[in-house]
Design a protein around this motif. Structure first.
Motif, mmCIF file in Angstrom:
data_model
loop_
_atom_site.group_PDB
_atom_site.id
_atom_site.type_symbol
_atom_site.label_atom_id
_atom_site.label_comp_id
_atom_site.label_asym_id
_atom_site.label_seq_id
_atom_site.Cartn_x
_atom_site.Cartn_y
_atom_site.Cartn_z
ATOM 1 N N LYS A 27 47.131 45.559 73.780
ATOM 2 C CA LYS A 27 46.753 45.649 72.376
ATOM 3 C C LYS A 27 47.668 44.802 71.498
ATOM 4 O O LYS A 27 47.236 44.247 70.480
ATOM 5 N N ASP A 49 46.340 41.916 68.993
ATOM 6 C CA ASP A 49 46.649 41.925 67.562
ATOM 7 C C ASP A 49 47.369 40.653 67.153
ATOM 8 O O ASP A 49 47.206 40.177 66.026
ATOM 9 N N ARG A 107 44.679 38.232 66.634
ATOM 10 C CA ARG A 107 44.006 38.551 65.368
ATOM 11 C C ARG A 107 44.802 38.020 64.178
ATOM 12 O O ARG A 107 44.230 37.479 63.217
ATOM 13 N N ILE A 147 44.873 45.981 64.691
ATOM 14 C CA ILE A 147 44.665 46.724 65.937
ATOM 15 C C ILE A 147 45.860 47.639 66.180
ATOM 16 O O ILE A 147 47.012 47.196 66.185
#
Length: 322
Positions: free
Chosen positions: A106, A110, A113, A140
Motif C-alpha cells: 500500500k 500511495d 498516487r 491510500i
C-alpha cells in the motif's frame, strides 16, 4: 495539431460529459487523421518532459527526477491514452492492476498516487486540463508500523564493533547529527567547525542547513582525520587506499558488516537518524526544532520519523492522569 485538440477538449470539459468528451476527441482525431496512437505519444512525452523540467527547477534531485520519469512513463505505457484525456477510473484501474500483478504494498501504491497527483496538478495549473483526475482518488491508507531505533546500549555496542577510526567517526557523526547518509558523504573537511561543533550539510533540493555534533563525535572525527595523509577535500574517503570520496553504497556496506558481527537488529544509516529524532522528542525537544534539525519540509514527516517511546507515554500517564 494534437495540442490544439487538447486545448479544445479542455475548454469543453465543463460543458460536456465524459463520454461526450471521448466522442468529441475521436471525431476531431478522425477529422485530422490523428487516430494512430503513435501520433499522440509525442504530446504526452512532451508534457512529461516539461513537467520534469519544472520539478528540476524546483530543486528536485536527479534521483527524484528519474523516479518521477520511470513512474509516469510506466503509467502512460499501461493506460495508452494521451495524458490530457486520462480519467480517474483509468488511474484507479492502473493502481489496482499494479498492486495485484506486482504484489506491491500500500505504501508503494500511495507513492505512485502522489507522483501522479503532482503531475496532473501541474497539468491543471498549466491549463492543459481543467481538473486533475487524481483529485477523486483519496490517499491510500497504510499501516503505521513502529520502526526500530537503537537503545543507548545498542549504540554503544555498534560503536565498540567499529574496527577502523573512519567507521567510528561515521557512526558517531550519524548518531549525534541525524544527518542523511547522502549529506554525510558529500561533506568536505572545510565544512567542519570543530570549535562550534557544527557543520553545514546540503540536503534535499540542494537546501543547506547547520547540524551539530557532540564532543564524542568531535574526538572521533579528529582521531580519524589525524590518520589521513591524502589531499582529498572529502571528509570521509574509502578504505581501499585510493583515497576516493566514500560513496553512499560503501558506507551502507560497512554498516551491514557491523550488523553481521553483533546482535542489535538491523544497522543502517537511516536508523541513526530515526533514533536521534525519537530520543530528542522523548527528552522534550520541541517538534519544530527537531524538524529543522532533520531538514524536513513538512512537520508531518518529522512525526512519522519520530516514534513516541511507549515508556514515556506510561510515565506521562502516571504523572498527569493518576
Amino acid at each position: 495539431m494534437e495540442s490544439v485538440i487538447a486545448i479544445v477538449l479542455a475548454q469543453m470539459q465543463p460543458i460536456l460529459a465524459a463520454e461526450q468528451i471521448k466522442t468529441l476527441a475521436e471525431v476531431l482525431r478522425s477529422a485530422f487523421n490523428l487516430n494512430n496512437t503513435s501520433t499522440t505519444a509525442p504530446q504526452t512525452s512532451h508534457l512529461l518532459e516539461m513537467f520534469l523540467t519544472a520539478k528540476e527547477v524546483e530543486g528536485c534531485s536527479p534521483k527524484t527526477i528519474e523516479y518521477y520519469r520511470s513512474t509516469l512513463t510506466m503509467m502512460n505505457d499501461a493506460i495508452m491514452k494521451p495524458c490530457t484525456l486520462i480519467e480517474s477510473d483509468d488511474l484507479r484501474k492502473y493502481l489496482n492492476d499494479y498492486e495485484v500483478k506486482r504484489g506491491a504494498s500500500k505504501v508503494t501504491i500511495d507513492n505512485i498516487r502522489r507522483i501522479m497527483s503532482s503531475f496532473f496538478a501541474w497539468l491543471e495549473d498549466e491549463d492543459y486540463i481543467v481538473k486533475s483526475p487524481v483529485r477523486r482518488i483519496k490517499r491510500i491508507k497504510t499501516a503505521v508500523i513502529a520502526k526500530e531505533t537503537f537503545s543507548d546500549e545498542q549504540l554503544e555496542t555498534v560503536r565498540e564493533s567499529c574496527t577502523t577510526t573512519r567507521d567510528r567517526a561515521i557512526v558517531d557523526m550519524l548518531a549525534s547529527t541525524g544527518m542523511r547518509i547522502g549529506e554525510l558523504t558529500r561533506l568536505n573537511r572545510s565544512d567542519i567547525d570543530f570549535r562550534e561543533r557544527e557543520c553545514i550539510v546540503t540536503g534535499k533540493g540542494n537546501k543547506q542547513r547547520p547540524v551539530y555534533f557532540d564532543a564524542r563525535a568531535k574526538t572521533s572525527l579528529q582521531n580519524y582525520l589525524s590518520t589521513r595523509n591524502d589531499n582529498n577535500p572529502a571528509l570521509f574517503v574509502t578504505l581501499n587506499g585510493t583515497s576516493r570520496r566514500a560513496s553512499v553504497g560503501s558506507v551502507e556496506g560497512r554498516m551491514r558488516r557491523i550488523e553481521k558481527s553483533i546482535d542489535v537488529g538491523r544497522v543502517h544509516p537511516h536508523k541513526f537518524r530515526r533514533t536521534l529524532a525519537t530520543h530528542a522528542i522523548g527528552k522534550g525537544m520541541p517538534i519544530e526544532q527537531v524538524q529543522r534539525l532533520l531538514g524536513h519540509a513538512k512537520i508531518e514527516t518529522t512525526m512519522h520519523y519520530a516514534m513516541v517511546d511507549q515508556n514515556n507515554v506510561k510515565a506521562s500517564h502516571r504523572k498527569y492522569l493518576e
